[in-house]
Enzyme design. Sequence first.
Site, PDB file in Angstrom:
ATOM      1  CE  LYS A 174       0.900   5.209   5.491  1.00  0.00           C
ATOM      2  NZ  LYS A 174      -0.451   4.524   5.882  1.00  0.00           N
TER       3      LYS A 174
ATOM      4  CB  CYS B  19       0.642  -0.422  12.553  1.00  0.00           C
ATOM      5  SG  CYS B  19      -0.515  -1.450  11.609  1.00  0.00           S
TER       6      CYS B  19
ATOM      7  CG  ASP C 269       7.922   6.442   9.104  1.00  0.00           C
ATOM      8  OD1 ASP C 269       7.381   6.851   8.025  1.00  0.00           O
ATOM      9  OD2 ASP C 269       7.364   5.514   9.661  1.00  0.00           O
TER      10      ASP C 269
ATOM     11  CG  HIS D 283       3.533   2.247  11.462  1.00  0.00           C
ATOM     12  ND1 HIS D 283       3.993   1.031  10.615  1.00  0.00           N
ATOM     13  CD2 HIS D 283       2.132   2.411  10.969  1.00  0.00           C
ATOM     14  CE1 HIS D 283       2.876   0.403  10.198  1.00  0.00           C
ATOM     15  NE2 HIS D 283       1.960   1.206  10.301  1.00  0.00           N
TER      16      HIS D 283
ATOM     17  CD  GLN E 195       0.157   8.750   8.209  1.00  0.00           C
ATOM     18  OE1 GLN E 195      -0.524   9.572   7.887  1.00  0.00           O
ATOM     19  NE2 GLN E 195      -0.239   7.195   8.151  1.00  0.00           N
TER      20      GLN E 195
HETATM   21  N1  7TS Z   1       5.048   4.623   8.908  1.00  0.00           N
HETATM   22  C1  7TS Z   1       4.024   5.508   9.368  1.00  0.00           C
HETATM   23  C2  7TS Z   1       4.120   6.576  10.027  1.00  0.00           C
HETATM   24  C3  7TS Z   1       2.744   4.922   8.857  1.00  0.00           C
HETATM   25  O1  7TS Z   1       1.637   5.756   9.232  1.00  0.00           O
HETATM   26  C4  7TS Z   1       2.714   3.754   8.080  1.00  0.00           C
HETATM   27  C5  7TS Z   1       1.308   3.161   7.585  1.00  0.00           C
HETATM   28  C6  7TS Z   1       3.808   3.128   7.773  1.00  0.00           C
HETATM   29  C7  7TS Z   1       4.916   3.509   8.214  1.00  0.00           C
HETATM   30  C8  7TS Z   1       3.734   1.934   6.891  1.00  0.00           C
HETATM   31  O2  7TS Z   1       3.478   2.268   5.526  1.00  0.00           O
HETATM   32  P1  7TS Z   1       3.399   1.122   4.402  1.00  0.00           P
HETATM   33  O3  7TS Z   1       2.898   2.155   3.336  1.00  0.00           O
HETATM   34  O4  7TS Z   1       4.670   0.455   4.214  1.00  0.00           O
HETATM   35  O5  7TS Z   1       2.265   0.124   5.016  1.00  0.00           O
HETATM   36  N2  7TS Z   1       0.359   3.874   8.408  1.00  0.00           N
HETATM   37  C9  7TS Z   1      -1.179   3.334   8.145  1.00  0.00           C
HETATM   38  C10 7TS Z   1      -1.980   3.822   9.344  1.00  0.00           C
HETATM   39  O6  7TS Z   1      -1.846   4.695  10.011  1.00  0.00           O
HETATM   40  N3  7TS Z   1      -3.093   3.114   8.928  1.00  0.00           N
HETATM   41  O7  7TS Z   1      -2.950   2.228   8.020  1.00  0.00           O
HETATM   42  C11 7TS Z   1      -1.637   2.501   7.881  1.00  0.00           C
END
Ligand code: 7TS
Length: 417
Positions: free
Chosen positions: A237, A375, A211, A134, A214
């Site tokens: 999430k 992303c 990370d 990401h 997910q």
């Molecule tokens: N890393 C991964 C693997 C992610 O899927 C996401 C967000 C982030 C980092 C960033 O997370 P945040 O909460 O700091 O924004 N992924 C997604 C997605 O797959 N669709 O919308 C956000």
Amino acid sequence: MTDLSVARTAQQSAFDVDAIRRDFPILSQQVNGKPLVYLDNGASAQKPVAVLNAMDRYYREMHSNVHRGAHTLGDRATAAFEGARETVRDFLNAGSTREIIWTRGTTEAINLVANGLAPRLKAGDEILVSHMEHHANIVPWQMIAERTGAKVVPIQVTPEGELDLDSFNSLLNERTRILAITHVSNVLGTVNPVAPLIEQAKARGVLTLLDGAQAVPHYRPDVQALGCDFYVFSSHKLFGPTGIGVLYGKAQLLEEMPPYQGGGEMIERVSFDRTTWNTLPYKFEAGTPAIAEAVGLGAAIEYLGRLNRPAMEAAEAALLARANELVATVPGMEVIGTAKHKVPVMSFKIAGLHPSDIGTLLDQQGIAIRTGHHCAMPLMDFYGVPGTARASFAFYNTLDEVDQLFTALQKVQRLFA
Ligand code: 7TS
């Protein structure tokens, strides 16, 4: 019994998905005149009543600022806030709450680590990421690389969407300082074999960050067993509120890292001659924190703890198996990401259809998926697509919803492709 009815019975008996869905009020509504089918859990998951109630109760009965020790409400708020930190520590099996830092989310946690490790980097050093990251696990490292003269190097991905281990082996070298990779890919659903990679990195003195954004909605990670130096995730999430996330870091490394932001809370003593830092974890928590959100995240983790986890994982596997089975019923549909070990996430394209059109047409039928680059532009470039359509499932999704998705895709394909 057919395979499908076996799967359905297994889902119903071990894991009462109908009862679980009643815990998530948002799911039982109509969208565009159709019952909502929410398959955008990878972007953000829905919240159980337990989380809504915990946050409501916090504001009704105990809100005040934390760590001031001035009065009873402040003590209650502090106890709830620090209780949530202990819940997170237990969830990750971290050794100490000193190693659990609240952040705004995964993105901020990675920025914090990248900034904290910058003083260790010099020109020519390498930061190993992967081609399936990401942007949150690419861009902060690029920014630090720019500042220090280090270089961000991507590990290649196979066409199936697995990490190319030959590429990893050839790229891990004496210049590598940091290995920062995703535990689970948000686009492909691939579960990466992170433990052996961390072991190899550690043998060379390379620092490691996972990370887990997910991964945590599907698995409970054990940071001590994984052996990583840093593990990050977002609450939203993980069925908790937005605006909060977690950085786990090994205490010794966190001690050595400079603070990320300055202000209240993060100091021990301030004077115009010399300011000193607070102890862990507060050194990295400048300003009034997201207190209700921490409480909400704690409630989400406790809610998950009350579910039958093996049954939940089996139910999720059944959702993915059912989806895989149905791909052949949609002419021209191709799945992107066919790794052996996957969470229930399905990215796909349909010949002749733009992903955003698929999303819009499904939305008209009450089905929420995400479309676009997710992303993860380098990964889109690798597959030579502008974007994909992605259905991402959670434990509260049903096999009927998988069937509804595919019936809708068949319709979209017939009418528009
Ligand atoms: N890393 C991964 C693997 C992610 O899927 C996401 C967000 C982030 C980092 C960033 O997370 P945040 O909460 O700091 O924004 N992924 C997604 C997605 O797959 N669709 O919308 C956000």
